[in-house]
Design a protein around this motif. Sequence first.
Motif, PDB file in Angstrom:
ATOM      1  N   THR A  41      23.676 -39.606  68.506  1.00 29.36           N
ATOM      2  CA  THR A  41      23.197 -39.898  69.675  1.00 29.36           C
ATOM      3  C   THR A  41      21.761 -39.165  69.652  1.00 29.36           C
ATOM      4  O   THR A  41      21.719 -37.887  69.200  1.00 29.36           O
ATOM      5  N   CYS A  42      20.906 -39.758  70.128  1.00 32.03           N
ATOM      6  CA  CYS A  42      19.518 -38.868  69.917  1.00 32.03           C
ATOM      7  C   CYS A  42      18.660 -39.319  71.065  1.00 32.03           C
ATOM      8  O   CYS A  42      19.119 -40.151  72.016  1.00 32.03           O
ATOM      9  N   SER A  43      17.636 -38.663  71.386  1.00 35.27           N
ATOM     10  CA  SER A  43      16.630 -38.529  72.512  1.00 35.27           C
ATOM     11  C   SER A  43      15.195 -38.348  71.816  1.00 35.27           C
ATOM     12  O   SER A  43      14.948 -38.066  70.712  1.00 35.27           O
ATOM     13  N   ILE A  44      14.134 -38.674  72.712  1.00 31.13           N
ATOM     14  CA  ILE A  44      13.024 -38.519  72.050  1.00 31.13           C
ATOM     15  C   ILE A  44      12.784 -36.930  72.136  1.00 31.13           C
ATOM     16  O   ILE A  44      12.923 -36.340  73.143  1.00 31.13           O
ATOM     17  N   GLY A  45      12.369 -36.479  71.090  1.00 28.30           N
ATOM     18  CA  GLY A  45      11.982 -34.877  70.931  1.00 28.30           C
ATOM     19  C   GLY A  45      13.041 -34.265  70.908  1.00 28.30           C
ATOM     20  O   GLY A  45      13.093 -33.018  70.745  1.00 28.30           O
ATOM     21  N   GLY A  46      14.376 -34.782  70.995  1.00 23.81           N
ATOM     22  CA  GLY A  46      15.569 -34.145  70.809  1.00 23.81           C
ATOM     23  C   GLY A  46      15.647 -33.324  72.378  1.00 23.81           C
ATOM     24  O   GLY A  46      16.670 -32.541  72.232  1.00 23.81           O
ATOM     25  N   ARG A  47      14.976 -33.813  73.334  1.00 27.23           N
ATOM     26  CA  ARG A  47      15.135 -33.085  74.552  1.00 27.23           C
ATOM     27  C   ARG A  47      16.509 -33.274  75.312  1.00 27.23           C
ATOM     28  O   ARG A  47      16.914 -34.633  75.128  1.00 27.23           O
ATOM     29  N   PRO A  48      16.648 -32.590  76.263  1.00 25.68           N
ATOM     30  CA  PRO A  48      17.682 -32.854  77.228  1.00 25.68           C
ATOM     31  C   PRO A  48      17.358 -34.150  77.982  1.00 25.68           C
ATOM     32  O   PRO A  48      16.340 -34.086  78.297  1.00 25.68           O
ATOM     33  N   VAL A  49      18.408 -34.815  78.394  1.00 25.45           N
ATOM     34  CA  VAL A  49      18.203 -35.980  79.061  1.00 25.45           C
ATOM     35  C   VAL A  49      18.751 -36.034  80.519  1.00 25.45           C
ATOM     36  O   VAL A  49      19.952 -35.705  80.574  1.00 25.45           O
ATOM     37  N   ARG A  50      17.889 -36.195  81.514  1.00 22.86           N
ATOM     38  CA  ARG A  50      18.617 -36.498  82.839  1.00 22.86           C
ATOM     39  C   ARG A  50      19.325 -37.746  82.882  1.00 22.86           C
ATOM     40  O   ARG A  50      19.042 -38.838  82.523  1.00 22.86           O
ATOM     41  N   THR A  51      20.638 -37.620  83.428  1.00 23.64           N
ATOM     42  CA  THR A  51      21.235 -38.826  83.542  1.00 23.64           C
ATOM     43  C   THR A  51      20.896 -39.086  85.177  1.00 23.64           C
ATOM     44  O   THR A  51      20.184 -38.702  85.794  1.00 23.64           O
ATOM     45  N   ASN A  52      21.927 -40.369  85.454  1.00 23.74           N
ATOM     46  CA  ASN A  52      21.437 -40.806  86.953  1.00 23.74           C
ATOM     47  C   ASN A  52      22.637 -39.946  87.876  1.00 23.74           C
ATOM     48  O   ASN A  52      22.795 -40.457  88.974  1.00 23.74           O
ATOM     49  N   GLN A  53      23.196 -39.267  87.260  1.00 23.40           N
ATOM     50  CA  GLN A  53      24.378 -38.316  88.061  1.00 23.40           C
ATOM     51  C   GLN A  53      23.563 -37.126  88.379  1.00 23.40           C
ATOM     52  O   GLN A  53      22.349 -36.698  88.203  1.00 23.40           O
ATOM     53  N   ASP A  54      24.447 -36.043  88.484  1.00 24.41           N
ATOM     54  CA  ASP A  54      23.914 -34.665  89.042  1.00 24.41           C
ATOM     55  C   ASP A  54      23.882 -33.665  87.801  1.00 24.41           C
ATOM     56  O   ASP A  54      24.112 -32.558  88.190  1.00 24.41           O
TER      57      ASP A  54
END
Length: 331
Positions: A41-54
Amino acid sequence: MSHHVVVLALDGVKPFDLGIPAQVFGHALDAAGEPLYRVSTCSIGGRPVRTNQDFTVSVAHDESVLATADTVVVATQDSRREHPGPGGLSGELSAVLAAIAPETRIVSLCTSAFVLAAAGLLDGQGATTHWALCDEFAHRFPLVDVNRNVLFVDNGRILTSAGAAAGIDLCLHLVRRDHGAAVANAAARRCVVAPWREGGQAQFVEIPLPDHADSSTTATRQWALERLAEPLTLADLARHARMSVRTFTRRFRAEVGQSPQQWVAQRRVDHARQLLETTQLSVSEIARATGFADPVVLRKHLRSCVGLTPNAYRLAYSSTRPMAAAGLDRV
């Protein structure tokens, strides 16, 4: 070497959908019990990703891992957020998608079809997304052939799925496409989900509350499954359900999302695939055992479903390949 699946998580991702690829592909094993897929699993920049939950999720990789992927899955984003139109992606995301190798398979789950379409990856192709967003999708992307009524669309390299559980169906479809029905069915059992829902099945199925306990078609479906080798007419099915043909057809479609004839044909194809993979029966024998009677009819249905003849399917997926290669039937 195992097939590498990389899941791209974007802000607003749905946690349930984010976990689908790892859950399904992670349970696909070879005969020795070894994993057939590796999921990252990856994200852009390896940054934490906000979900649509809390809560926010951290991932182990940045977008550079996409260069090693055999399949890229773009996970679902919150359906309530503003979805991109043509040219509406950030420069950062556009660059990430453009860098995916041309031979890499790309999959969208639900609303991430908007991302692929905004990148121009779906122009001139069929696609789907959540049924409630299909009109908006079609309006924004007139070059895409939007199918509002299916669970997923397979264009070969690029695949799109409808909402939530349809992502499971699409991932199982890919396992089946890559390794055959037996491996996919075993993965489904490990995930405790239904092993197969045809991509063309309706997304949204209204299931009316029955007036009486015996008014469902469930018992008749089970009865038919035990008699696939026999002729099964619509009148036979309706008679078993103790309904008129018209009432049975209407209730069956409401409960299953397919006509009785479509459902029976699909179950026969499923059974034929299992026999082609796991037995040394000839194609003629399999045709009779699955109710197609004539191997030419079986060939027609199998080609329509998976694009292969019975003999080609057996060569690709059978555990008894030496005998299959010798040619039990030229069908």
